[in-house]
Motif scaffolding. Structure first.
Motif, PDB file in Angstrom:
ATOM      1  N   TRP A   1      -1.040  -2.995  -8.491  1.00  0.00           N
ATOM      2  CA  TRP A   1      -1.319  -1.571  -8.643  1.00  0.00           C
ATOM      3  C   TRP A   1      -2.798  -1.333  -8.326  1.00  0.00           C
ATOM      4  O   TRP A   1      -3.611  -2.256  -8.371  1.00  0.00           O
ATOM      5  CB  TRP A   1      -0.989  -1.098 -10.065  1.00  0.00           C
ATOM      6  CG  TRP A   1       0.492  -0.925 -10.293  1.00  0.00           C
ATOM      7  CD1 TRP A   1       1.477  -1.822 -10.025  1.00  0.00           C
ATOM      8  CD2 TRP A   1       1.125   0.214 -10.860  1.00  0.00           C
ATOM      9  NE1 TRP A   1       2.707  -1.329 -10.370  1.00  0.00           N
ATOM     10  CE2 TRP A   1       2.527  -0.068 -10.900  1.00  0.00           C
ATOM     11  CE3 TRP A   1       0.689   1.434 -11.348  1.00  0.00           C
ATOM     12  CZ2 TRP A   1       3.458   0.837 -11.391  1.00  0.00           C
ATOM     13  CZ3 TRP A   1       1.616   2.340 -11.863  1.00  0.00           C
ATOM     14  CH2 TRP A   1       2.987   2.039 -11.871  1.00  0.00           C
ATOM     15  N   TYR A   2      -3.140  -0.066  -7.980  1.00  0.00           N
ATOM     16  CA  TYR A   2      -4.493   0.263  -7.536  1.00  0.00           C
ATOM     17  C   TYR A   2      -5.131   1.284  -8.475  1.00  0.00           C
ATOM     18  O   TYR A   2      -4.443   2.081  -9.115  1.00  0.00           O
ATOM     19  CB  TYR A   2      -4.474   0.828  -6.119  1.00  0.00           C
ATOM     20  CG  TYR A   2      -3.906  -0.110  -5.078  1.00  0.00           C
ATOM     21  CD1 TYR A   2      -4.722  -0.996  -4.394  1.00  0.00           C
ATOM     22  CD2 TYR A   2      -2.546  -0.103  -4.783  1.00  0.00           C
ATOM     23  CE1 TYR A   2      -4.209  -1.854  -3.442  1.00  0.00           C
ATOM     24  CE2 TYR A   2      -2.018  -0.955  -3.826  1.00  0.00           C
ATOM     25  CZ  TYR A   2      -2.854  -1.833  -3.160  1.00  0.00           C
ATOM     26  OH  TYR A   2      -2.340  -2.686  -2.221  1.00  0.00           O
ATOM     27  N   TYR A   3      -6.472   1.262  -8.501  1.00  0.00           N
ATOM     28  CA  TYR A   3      -7.178   2.277  -9.285  1.00  0.00           C
ATOM     29  C   TYR A   3      -8.630   2.395  -8.825  1.00  0.00           C
ATOM     30  O   TYR A   3      -9.205   1.455  -8.260  1.00  0.00           O
ATOM     31  CB  TYR A   3      -7.131   1.944 -10.785  1.00  0.00           C
ATOM     32  CG  TYR A   3      -7.946   0.730 -11.189  1.00  0.00           C
ATOM     33  CD1 TYR A   3      -9.273   0.842 -11.603  1.00  0.00           C
ATOM     34  CD2 TYR A   3      -7.372  -0.549 -11.182  1.00  0.00           C
ATOM     35  CE1 TYR A   3     -10.015  -0.273 -11.978  1.00  0.00           C
ATOM     36  CE2 TYR A   3      -8.103  -1.666 -11.562  1.00  0.00           C
ATOM     37  CZ  TYR A   3      -9.429  -1.519 -11.955  1.00  0.00           C
ATOM     38  OH  TYR A   3     -10.165  -2.623 -12.327  1.00  0.00           O
TER      39      TYR A   3
ATOM     40  N   THR B   1       0.813  -1.215   0.000  1.00  0.00           N
ATOM     41  CA  THR B   1       0.000   0.000   0.000  1.00  0.00           C
ATOM     42  C   THR B   1       0.840   1.255   0.000  1.00  0.00           C
ATOM     43  O   THR B   1       0.354   2.324  -0.304  1.00  0.00           O
ATOM     44  CB  THR B   1      -0.921   0.030   1.227  1.00  0.00           C
ATOM     45  OG1 THR B   1      -0.119  -0.113   2.402  1.00  0.00           O
ATOM     46  CG2 THR B   1      -1.926  -1.109   1.168  1.00  0.00           C
ATOM     47  N   VAL B   2       2.095   1.155   0.392  1.00  0.00           N
ATOM     48  CA  VAL B   2       2.991   2.299   0.352  1.00  0.00           C
ATOM     49  C   VAL B   2       4.309   1.851  -0.245  1.00  0.00           C
ATOM     50  O   VAL B   2       4.624   0.668  -0.316  1.00  0.00           O
ATOM     51  CB  VAL B   2       3.239   2.885   1.765  1.00  0.00           C
ATOM     52  CG1 VAL B   2       1.997   3.506   2.324  1.00  0.00           C
ATOM     53  CG2 VAL B   2       3.758   1.818   2.700  1.00  0.00           C
ATOM     54  N   LYS B   3       5.106   2.808  -0.663  1.00  0.00           N
ATOM     55  CA  LYS B   3       6.363   2.483  -1.306  1.00  0.00           C
ATOM     56  C   LYS B   3       7.381   1.933  -0.330  1.00  0.00           C
ATOM     57  O   LYS B   3       8.196   1.092  -0.661  1.00  0.00           O
ATOM     58  CB  LYS B   3       6.913   3.719  -2.005  1.00  0.00           C
ATOM     59  CG  LYS B   3       6.050   4.179  -3.167  1.00  0.00           C
ATOM     60  CD  LYS B   3       6.646   5.421  -3.815  1.00  0.00           C
ATOM     61  CE  LYS B   3       5.794   5.884  -4.985  1.00  0.00           C
ATOM     62  NZ  LYS B   3       6.333   7.109  -5.617  1.00  0.00           N
ATOM     63  N   THR B   4       7.344   2.432   0.901  1.00  0.00           N
ATOM     64  CA  THR B   4       8.296   1.964   1.905  1.00  0.00           C
ATOM     65  C   THR B   4       7.728   0.756   2.620  1.00  0.00           C
ATOM     66  O   THR B   4       6.530   0.682   2.898  1.00  0.00           O
ATOM     67  CB  THR B   4       8.583   3.073   2.934  1.00  0.00           C
ATOM     68  OG1 THR B   4       7.348   3.509   3.490  1.00  0.00           O
ATOM     69  CG2 THR B   4       9.268   4.250   2.268  1.00  0.00           C
TER      70      THR B   4
ATOM     71  N   GLU C   1      -0.673   5.491  -1.401  1.00  0.00           N
ATOM     72  CA  GLU C   1      -0.155   6.829  -1.129  1.00  0.00           C
ATOM     73  C   GLU C   1      -0.161   7.680  -2.397  1.00  0.00           C
ATOM     74  O   GLU C   1      -0.529   8.861  -2.370  1.00  0.00           O
ATOM     75  CB  GLU C   1       1.254   6.736  -0.552  1.00  0.00           C
ATOM     76  CG  GLU C   1       1.801   8.062  -0.058  1.00  0.00           C
ATOM     77  CD  GLU C   1       3.153   7.887   0.617  1.00  0.00           C
ATOM     78  OE1 GLU C   1       3.482   8.705   1.477  1.00  0.00           O
ATOM     79  OE2 GLU C   1       3.859   6.919   0.262  1.00  0.00           O
ATOM     80  N   ASP C   2       0.212   7.071  -3.531  1.00  0.00           N
ATOM     81  CA  ASP C   2       0.172   7.792  -4.802  1.00  0.00           C
ATOM     82  C   ASP C   2      -1.261   8.143  -5.178  1.00  0.00           C
ATOM     83  O   ASP C   2      -1.537   9.222  -5.718  1.00  0.00           O
ATOM     84  CB  ASP C   2       0.806   6.946  -5.908  1.00  0.00           C
ATOM     85  CG  ASP C   2       2.320   6.848  -5.771  1.00  0.00           C
ATOM     86  OD1 ASP C   2       2.897   7.638  -4.990  1.00  0.00           O
ATOM     87  OD2 ASP C   2       2.929   5.980  -6.431  1.00  0.00           O
ATOM     88  N   LEU C   3      -2.179   7.238  -4.902  1.00  0.00           N
ATOM     89  CA  LEU C   3      -3.594   7.486  -5.196  1.00  0.00           C
ATOM     90  C   LEU C   3      -4.101   8.690  -4.404  1.00  0.00           C
ATOM     91  O   LEU C   3      -4.772   9.575  -4.940  1.00  0.00           O
ATOM     92  CB  LEU C   3      -4.414   6.229  -4.884  1.00  0.00           C
ATOM     93  CG  LEU C   3      -5.913   6.257  -5.183  1.00  0.00           C
ATOM     94  CD1 LEU C   3      -6.387   4.852  -5.592  1.00  0.00           C
ATOM     95  CD2 LEU C   3      -6.720   6.716  -3.963  1.00  0.00           C
ATOM     96  N   VAL C   4      -3.776   8.717  -3.112  1.00  0.00           N
ATOM     97  CA  VAL C   4      -4.207   9.832  -2.264  1.00  0.00           C
ATOM     98  C   VAL C   4      -3.585  11.143  -2.732  1.00  0.00           C
ATOM     99  O   VAL C   4      -4.265  12.177  -2.806  1.00  0.00           O
ATOM    100  CB  VAL C   4      -3.831   9.550  -0.787  1.00  0.00           C
ATOM    101  CG1 VAL C   4      -4.011  10.804   0.067  1.00  0.00           C
ATOM    102  CG2 VAL C   4      -4.685   8.412  -0.233  1.00  0.00           C
ATOM    103  N   ASN C   5      -2.312  11.119  -3.068  1.00  0.00           N
ATOM    104  CA  ASN C   5      -1.649  12.343  -3.526  1.00  0.00           C
ATOM    105  C   ASN C   5      -2.288  12.886  -4.804  1.00  0.00           C
ATOM    106  O   ASN C   5      -2.457  14.096  -4.963  1.00  0.00           O
ATOM    107  CB  ASN C   5      -0.160  12.077  -3.762  1.00  0.00           C
ATOM    108  CG  ASN C   5       0.603  11.834  -2.473  1.00  0.00           C
ATOM    109  OD1 ASN C   5       0.174  12.248  -1.398  1.00  0.00           O
ATOM    110  ND2 ASN C   5       1.728  11.141  -2.573  1.00  0.00           N
TER     111      ASN C   5
END
Length: 278
Positions: free
Chosen positions: A141-143, A4-7, A154-158
């Motif tokens: 990956w998410y969408y 869910t996050v990169k880290t 995190e990318d989705l939220v950003n």
């Protein structure tokens, strides 16, 4: 929690956030504890709690809202990561939290499915709470919309924090942001104190005003009189200075004329000549 996050967050997948975790990790109170029919609640719905220790089904916590420390059962709280990722939270409870007082339009949370790991939903406060299913591709990956995919949540939220891109509104602040209180005692702002030094004309003799105009003006500068009023008084003093000087001179001469030596006058009365004509 998958990717869910990169880290990596391997420790978070098996345990709740602790003091060593991220500052944005906390527990969210889902129900008043204890319930109002038992006693006065210690913790209320929507409070944010920082975990102090895990006591086996109970959490020893510190409230970020009130500063209070106490114990609360695990079933009364939900784990929250990154400030917006809620674990094990249902649709109904998500709506309740997003409709708490002072919650702004655009407040949001991503909640993990209670029944299926790895499935998520985005809940957003608008005129009413809107829910969006977050899909997961085989490559993890998410969408929300197939035309825009993200490597992590995190990318989705950003992305949706910058542009609505089909959502009801732009994401603004994570849910329960308004419930944080650092309990920092701020130094009170000192009240504005006006000096009560009024300029009183009754306490100043007319001659003193004429003889020491500069001191008078200085007194006015220290008296909280307005600039316009001080200018008016200064102009008046300037215009009447000659008259006051004449008045002082005449008074001085008159006092000299009233000094007697025996039965003789030291000087004659300085009166207008017409007063002696009969």
């Amino acid at each position: 929690m998958g990717n869910t996050v990169k880290t990596p967050r391997a420790s978070e997948e098996t345990s709740a956030p602790s003091q060593a975790g991220q500052e944005s990790d906390f527990l969210a109170v889902l129900h008043d504890y204890p319930s109002a029919d038992i006693s006065q609640p210690i913790f209320h719905v929507g409070e944010k709690l920082r975990v102090l220790s895990d006591e086996g089904g109970w959490w020893r916590v510190h409230s970020l809202t009130t500063g209070r420390e106490n114990y609360i059962p695990g079933k009364y709280v939900a784990k929250v990561y990154h400030g917006w990722l809620f674990e094990g939270l249902g649709r109904e409870k998500a709506e309740e939290l997003l409709q708490l007082p002072n919650t702004k339009v655009g407040s949001f949370m991503i909640r993990e499915s209670e029944t299926r790991k790895g499935l998520y939903s985005l809940s957003v406060r608008h005129r009413q709470v809107k829910h969006y299913r977050i899909f997961r591709l085989p490559n993890n990956w998410y969408y929300i919309s197939p035309r825009q995919t993200f490597q992590c949540l995190e990318d989705l939220v950003n992305h949706y924090s910058e542009v609505a891109d089909g959502l009801c509104c732009v994401l603004t602040t994570p849910c329960l942001t308004q419930c944080t209180n650092n309990n920092t005692v701020m130094d009170p702002v000192p009240p504005v104190v006006m000096r009560n030094k009024n300029f009183n004309w009754r306490n100043i003799h007319r001659l003193e005003v004429a003889e020491d105009a500069k001191s008078t003006l200085a007194a006015m500068d220290d008296s909280c009189l307005s600039y316009g009023l001080r200018e008016s008084i200064a102009s008046y003093l300037s215009l009447t200075e000659d008259d006051n000087t004449s008045f002082a001179s005449a008074r001085k001469k008159k006092s000299q004329s009233l000094i007697y030596t025996g039965s003789k006058r030291k000087s004659a009365l300085h009166l207008p000549p017409t007063l002696y004509d009969n």
